[in-house]
Design a protein around this motif. Structure first.
Motif, PDB file in Angstrom:
ATOM      1  N   PRO A   1      32.913  -4.371  10.621  1.00 26.83           N
ATOM      2  CA  PRO A   1      31.877  -4.914  11.483  1.00 26.83           C
ATOM      3  C   PRO A   1      31.148  -3.781  12.214  1.00 26.83           C
ATOM      4  O   PRO A   1      31.752  -2.815  12.641  1.00 26.83           O
ATOM      5  CB  PRO A   1      32.612  -5.801  12.464  1.00 26.83           C
ATOM      6  N   VAL A   2      29.846  -3.954  12.370  1.00 24.75           N
ATOM      7  CA  VAL A   2      29.010  -2.971  13.043  1.00 24.75           C
ATOM      8  C   VAL A   2      28.272  -3.664  14.167  1.00 24.75           C
ATOM      9  O   VAL A   2      27.723  -4.757  13.978  1.00 24.75           O
ATOM     10  CB  VAL A   2      27.989  -2.362  12.041  1.00 24.75           C
ATOM     11  N   ASP A   3      28.242  -3.013  15.364  1.00 20.27           N
ATOM     12  CA  ASP A   3      27.509  -3.566  16.501  1.00 20.27           C
ATOM     13  C   ASP A   3      26.023  -3.390  16.237  1.00 20.27           C
ATOM     14  O   ASP A   3      25.544  -2.280  16.004  1.00 20.27           O
ATOM     15  CB  ASP A   3      27.925  -2.844  17.787  1.00 20.27           C
ATOM     16  N   ALA A   4      25.251  -4.481  16.290  1.00 16.79           N
ATOM     17  CA  ALA A   4      23.815  -4.431  16.035  1.00 16.79           C
ATOM     18  C   ALA A   4      23.049  -3.911  17.234  1.00 16.79           C
ATOM     19  O   ALA A   4      21.840  -3.705  17.154  1.00 16.79           O
ATOM     20  CB  ALA A   4      23.304  -5.815  15.647  1.00 16.79           C
ATOM     21  N   GLY A   5      23.694  -3.698  18.363  1.00 15.05           N
ATOM     22  CA  GLY A   5      23.026  -3.168  19.535  1.00 15.05           C
ATOM     23  C   GLY A   5      22.520  -4.234  20.482  1.00 15.05           C
ATOM     24  O   GLY A   5      22.045  -3.919  21.560  1.00 15.05           O
ATOM     25  N   ASP A   6      22.574  -5.484  20.086  1.00 17.68           N
ATOM     26  CA  ASP A   6      22.087  -6.566  20.950  1.00 17.68           C
ATOM     27  C   ASP A   6      23.204  -7.549  21.289  1.00 17.68           C
ATOM     28  O   ASP A   6      22.957  -8.680  21.664  1.00 17.68           O
ATOM     29  CB  ASP A   6      20.909  -7.288  20.298  1.00 17.68           C
ATOM     30  N   GLY A   7      24.430  -7.087  21.149  1.00 21.09           N
ATOM     31  CA  GLY A   7      25.564  -7.940  21.463  1.00 21.09           C
ATOM     32  C   GLY A   7      26.117  -8.698  20.270  1.00 21.09           C
ATOM     33  O   GLY A   7      27.127  -9.367  20.371  1.00 21.09           O
ATOM     34  N   THR A   8      25.440  -8.628  19.134  1.00 22.56           N
ATOM     35  CA  THR A   8      25.946  -9.282  17.931  1.00 22.56           C
ATOM     36  C   THR A   8      26.535  -8.229  17.005  1.00 22.56           C
ATOM     37  O   THR A   8      26.242  -7.043  17.113  1.00 22.56           O
ATOM     38  CB  THR A   8      24.829 -10.031  17.179  1.00 22.56           C
ATOM     39  N   THR A   9      27.357  -8.681  16.102  1.00 23.21           N
ATOM     40  CA  THR A   9      27.916  -7.772  15.114  1.00 23.21           C
ATOM     41  C   THR A   9      27.513  -8.231  13.730  1.00 23.21           C
ATOM     42  O   THR A   9      27.309  -9.416  13.493  1.00 23.21           O
ATOM     43  CB  THR A   9      29.455  -7.714  15.206  1.00 23.21           C
ATOM     44  N   MET A  10      27.353  -7.268  12.873  1.00 24.58           N
ATOM     45  CA  MET A  10      27.029  -7.554  11.484  1.00 24.58           C
ATOM     46  C   MET A  10      28.171  -7.055  10.621  1.00 24.58           C
ATOM     47  O   MET A  10      28.810  -6.063  10.938  1.00 24.58           O
ATOM     48  CB  MET A  10      25.732  -6.834  11.073  1.00 24.58           C
ATOM     49  N   ALA A  11      28.399  -7.767   9.532  1.00 21.26           N
ATOM     50  CA  ALA A  11      29.436  -7.351   8.615  1.00 21.26           C
ATOM     51  C   ALA A  11      28.890  -7.395   7.202  1.00 21.26           C
ATOM     52  O   ALA A  11      28.068  -8.247   6.867  1.00 21.26           O
ATOM     53  CB  ALA A  11      30.653  -8.272   8.726  1.00 21.26           C
ATOM     54  N   VAL A  12      29.321  -6.444   6.402  1.00 17.87           N
ATOM     55  CA  VAL A  12      28.940  -6.406   5.001  1.00 17.87           C
ATOM     56  C   VAL A  12      30.189  -6.695   4.196  1.00 17.87           C
ATOM     57  O   VAL A  12      31.208  -6.033   4.350  1.00 17.87           O
ATOM     58  CB  VAL A  12      28.357  -5.031   4.611  1.00 17.87           C
ATOM     59  N   THR A  13      30.115  -7.712   3.366  1.00 17.84           N
ATOM     60  CA  THR A  13      31.235  -8.047   2.504  1.00 17.84           C
ATOM     61  C   THR A  13      30.821  -7.753   1.077  1.00 17.84           C
ATOM     62  O   THR A  13      29.804  -8.267   0.599  1.00 17.84           O
ATOM     63  CB  THR A  13      31.590  -9.543   2.639  1.00 17.84           C
ATOM     64  N   ARG A  14      31.585  -6.928   0.410  1.00 16.58           N
ATOM     65  CA  ARG A  14      31.264  -6.587  -0.968  1.00 16.58           C
ATOM     66  C   ARG A  14      32.050  -7.491  -1.907  1.00 16.58           C
ATOM     67  O   ARG A  14      33.237  -7.713  -1.738  1.00 16.58           O
ATOM     68  CB  ARG A  14      31.603  -5.135  -1.247  1.00 16.58           C
TER      69      ARG A  14
END
Length: 190
Positions: A1-14
């Motif tokens: 998971p990566v912090d998007a900088g606005d309080g949300t997190t993004m995740a990349v699933t391969r």
């Protein structure tokens, strides 16, 4: 998971779709397709455009008024080539101004192409409109002529709403340019 900088997190699933390489194959020799003549190229482009327009707008089928004339015959042929006969619905809407030959021609085209064809006589509807407007001075001339086209457009739009078909217009560009095609009538549709 990566912090998007606005309080949300993004995740990349391969997700691995295939773990093995594609098996070896003999490549086809490159070739250039024969160029179509200009009429065939234009027809193919219109068929492709119609197919894409119907698909991209989420329609499974189309409906159009089939008069027995060349304009509606061409639109029906394009629709069949774009979508297949089972996804094309045609409606003949004869009135007192329709010849038996035009109704027969529409039915014959429908038979030859295999489309779903219905005949809906519109004279009772046209008469009802005239009766409703009698107290307001009635209709004559161009207004009376346009009424039939508008009844046809209204019935096609009702079938579209009821069954989810896209209405295809049969008014051609020459008619539209000269004002011959009736707004909310022959010009109704995609």
């Amino acid at each position: 998971p990566v912090d998007a900088g606005d309080g949300t997190t993004m995740a990349v699933t391969r997700i691995v779709l295939a773990g093995e390489p594609v098996p070896a194959f003999v490549a086809r020799a490159p070739a250039v397709a024969h160029r179509l003549d200009s009429a065939a190229e234009l027809y193919a482009a219109v068929v492709t455009g119609t197919r894409d327009y119907v698909r991209k707008n989420g329609f499974a089928s189309v409906v159009l008024g089939l008069s027995g004339g060349i304009d509606s015959a061409l639109v029906a042929a394009i629709a069949v080539d774009a979508l297949g006969a089972g996804r094309v619905h045609t409606v003949a809407m004869p009135s007192v101004h329709s010849s038996a030959g035009s109704v027969d021609d529409a039915a014959e085209l429908a038979r030859r192409t295999g489309v779903v064809h219905t005949v809906v006589p519109i004279q009772p509807v046209v008469d009802a409109f005239h009766g409703a407007l009698a107290g307001a001075g009635g209709l004559a001339g161009l207004a009376a002529e346009n009424l039939q086209a508008r009844v046809r457009g209204t019935l096609l739009m009702a079938l579209s709403n009821a069954h989810g078909h896209l209405v295809l217009t049969t008014g051609n560009k020459s008619e539209l340019a000269t004002g011959f095609s009736t707004l909310y009538g022959d010009s109704a549709g995609g």
